[in-house]
Design a protein around this motif. Sequence first.
Motif, PDB file in Angstrom:
ATOM      1  N   GLY A   1       3.674   6.089  -2.482  1.00  0.00           N
ATOM      2  CA  GLY A   1       4.874   6.839  -2.868  1.00  0.00           C
ATOM      3  C   GLY A   1       4.975   6.947  -4.286  1.00  0.00           C
ATOM      4  N   LEU A   2       4.449   5.937  -5.130  1.00  0.00           N
ATOM      5  CA  LEU A   2       4.443   6.148  -6.512  1.00  0.00           C
ATOM      6  C   LEU A   2       3.688   7.321  -7.134  1.00  0.00           C
ATOM      7  CD1 LEU A   2       4.675   2.560  -7.990  1.00  0.00           C
ATOM      8  CD2 LEU A   2       6.301   4.194  -8.062  1.00  0.00           C
ATOM      9  N   CYS A   3       2.444   7.425  -6.363  1.00  0.00           N
ATOM     10  CA  CYS A   3       1.373   8.385  -6.635  1.00  0.00           C
ATOM     11  C   CYS A   3       1.835   9.696  -6.388  1.00  0.00           C
ATOM     12  CB  CYS A   3       0.117   8.392  -5.737  1.00  0.00           C
ATOM     13  SG  CYS A   3      -0.951   6.933  -6.296  1.00  0.00           S
ATOM     14  N   LEU A   4       2.908   9.855  -5.307  1.00  0.00           N
ATOM     15  CA  LEU A   4       3.471  11.130  -4.974  1.00  0.00           C
ATOM     16  C   LEU A   4       4.718  11.630  -5.762  1.00  0.00           C
ATOM     17  CD1 LEU A   4       2.870  11.054  -1.143  1.00  0.00           C
ATOM     18  CD2 LEU A   4       1.721  12.516  -2.739  1.00  0.00           C
ATOM     19  N   LEU A   5       5.332  10.592  -6.167  1.00  0.00           N
ATOM     20  CA  LEU A   5       6.544  10.731  -6.947  1.00  0.00           C
ATOM     21  C   LEU A   5       6.465  10.903  -8.552  1.00  0.00           C
ATOM     22  CD1 LEU A   5       9.178   8.164  -5.136  1.00  0.00           C
ATOM     23  CD2 LEU A   5       9.112  10.781  -4.931  1.00  0.00           C
ATOM     24  N   ALA A   6       5.339  10.236  -8.917  1.00  0.00           N
ATOM     25  CA  ALA A   6       5.157  10.334 -10.346  1.00  0.00           C
ATOM     26  C   ALA A   6       5.339  11.900 -11.026  1.00  0.00           C
ATOM     27  CB  ALA A   6       3.787   9.672 -10.810  1.00  0.00           C
ATOM     28  N   PRO A   7       4.444  12.799 -10.406  1.00  0.00           N
ATOM     29  CA  PRO A   7       4.501  14.163 -10.951  1.00  0.00           C
ATOM     30  C   PRO A   7       5.981  14.878 -10.859  1.00  0.00           C
ATOM     31  CG  PRO A   7       2.737  13.975  -9.490  1.00  0.00           C
ATOM     32  CD  PRO A   7       3.387  12.622  -9.297  1.00  0.00           C
TER      33      PRO A   7
ATOM     34  N   MET B   1       0.841  -1.086  -0.078  1.00  0.00           N
ATOM     35  CA  MET B   1       0.082  -0.102   0.074  1.00  0.00           C
ATOM     36  C   MET B   1       0.836   1.263  -0.109  1.00  0.00           C
ATOM     37  SD  MET B   1      -3.031   1.257   0.155  1.00  0.00           S
ATOM     38  CE  MET B   1      -4.288   0.073   0.859  1.00  0.00           C
ATOM     39  N   ARG B   2       2.041   1.318   0.689  1.00  0.00           N
ATOM     40  CA  ARG B   2       2.735   2.405   0.791  1.00  0.00           C
ATOM     41  C   ARG B   2       3.582   2.641  -0.263  1.00  0.00           C
ATOM     42  NH1 ARG B   2       4.376   3.401   7.212  1.00  0.00           N
ATOM     43  NH2 ARG B   2       2.335   3.174   7.927  1.00  0.00           N
TER      44      ARG B   2
ATOM     45  N   TRP C   1      -3.677   6.630   2.086  1.00  0.00           N
ATOM     46  CA  TRP C   1      -3.159   6.717   3.555  1.00  0.00           C
ATOM     47  C   TRP C   1      -4.000   6.483   4.737  1.00  0.00           C
ATOM     48  CZ3 TRP C   1       1.626   6.387   5.429  1.00  0.00           C
ATOM     49  CH2 TRP C   1       1.769   6.986   6.799  1.00  0.00           C
ATOM     50  N   GLN C   2      -5.413   6.874   4.229  1.00  0.00           N
ATOM     51  CA  GLN C   2      -6.188   7.133   5.324  1.00  0.00           C
ATOM     52  C   GLN C   2      -6.827   5.638   5.574  1.00  0.00           C
ATOM     53  OE1 GLN C   2      -9.284   9.642   4.037  1.00  0.00           O
ATOM     54  NE2 GLN C   2      -8.849  11.194   5.675  1.00  0.00           N
ATOM     55  N   ARG C   3      -6.945   4.794   4.472  1.00  0.00           N
ATOM     56  CA  ARG C   3      -7.447   3.352   4.558  1.00  0.00           C
ATOM     57  C   ARG C   3      -6.324   2.585   5.325  1.00  0.00           C
ATOM     58  NH1 ARG C   3      -8.425   0.135  -0.945  1.00  0.00           N
ATOM     59  NH2 ARG C   3      -9.932   1.989  -1.281  1.00  0.00           N
ATOM     60  N   ASP C   4      -4.996   3.112   5.068  1.00  0.00           N
ATOM     61  CA  ASP C   4      -3.839   2.020   5.543  1.00  0.00           C
ATOM     62  C   ASP C   4      -3.805   2.462   7.127  1.00  0.00           C
ATOM     63  OD1 ASP C   4      -1.442   0.506   5.482  1.00  0.00           O
ATOM     64  OD2 ASP C   4      -0.383   2.180   5.993  1.00  0.00           O
ATOM     65  N   GLN C   5      -4.288   3.677   7.406  1.00  0.00           N
ATOM     66  CA  GLN C   5      -4.278   4.260   8.811  1.00  0.00           C
ATOM     67  C   GLN C   5      -5.225   3.472   9.910  1.00  0.00           C
ATOM     68  OE1 GLN C   5      -1.463   5.640  10.553  1.00  0.00           O
ATOM     69  NE2 GLN C   5      -0.594   5.269   8.534  1.00  0.00           N
ATOM     70  N   ARG C   6      -6.630   3.253   9.016  1.00  0.00           N
ATOM     71  CA  ARG C   6      -7.385   2.598   9.776  1.00  0.00           C
ATOM     72  C   ARG C   6      -7.330   1.208   9.767  1.00  0.00           C
ATOM     73  NH1 ARG C   6     -10.821   6.230   6.590  1.00  0.00           N
ATOM     74  NH2 ARG C   6     -10.973   4.866   4.831  1.00  0.00           N
TER      75      ARG C   6
END
Length: 70
Positions: A6-12, A1-2, A57-62
Amino acid sequence: MRVVIGLCLLAPFAAMLWVGSYAKVDPQFIGIPFFYWYQMLWVLISTALTMVAYKLWQRDQRARRGGAGR
């Protein structure tokens, strides 16, 4: 999941740092050179990817909180 987050945030960042891929005039979109509309498109894509990363991230934290109580 993480890793997905990370890929979602690094792609741009990767897309914008690879200037050679979009440093050109053609193809134009409604008279706007490729260089400009490509960057503006990434503003929208970045927003969507950041939103996806936040929701994941929210789903992972829950899931972590729910699993820790058992």
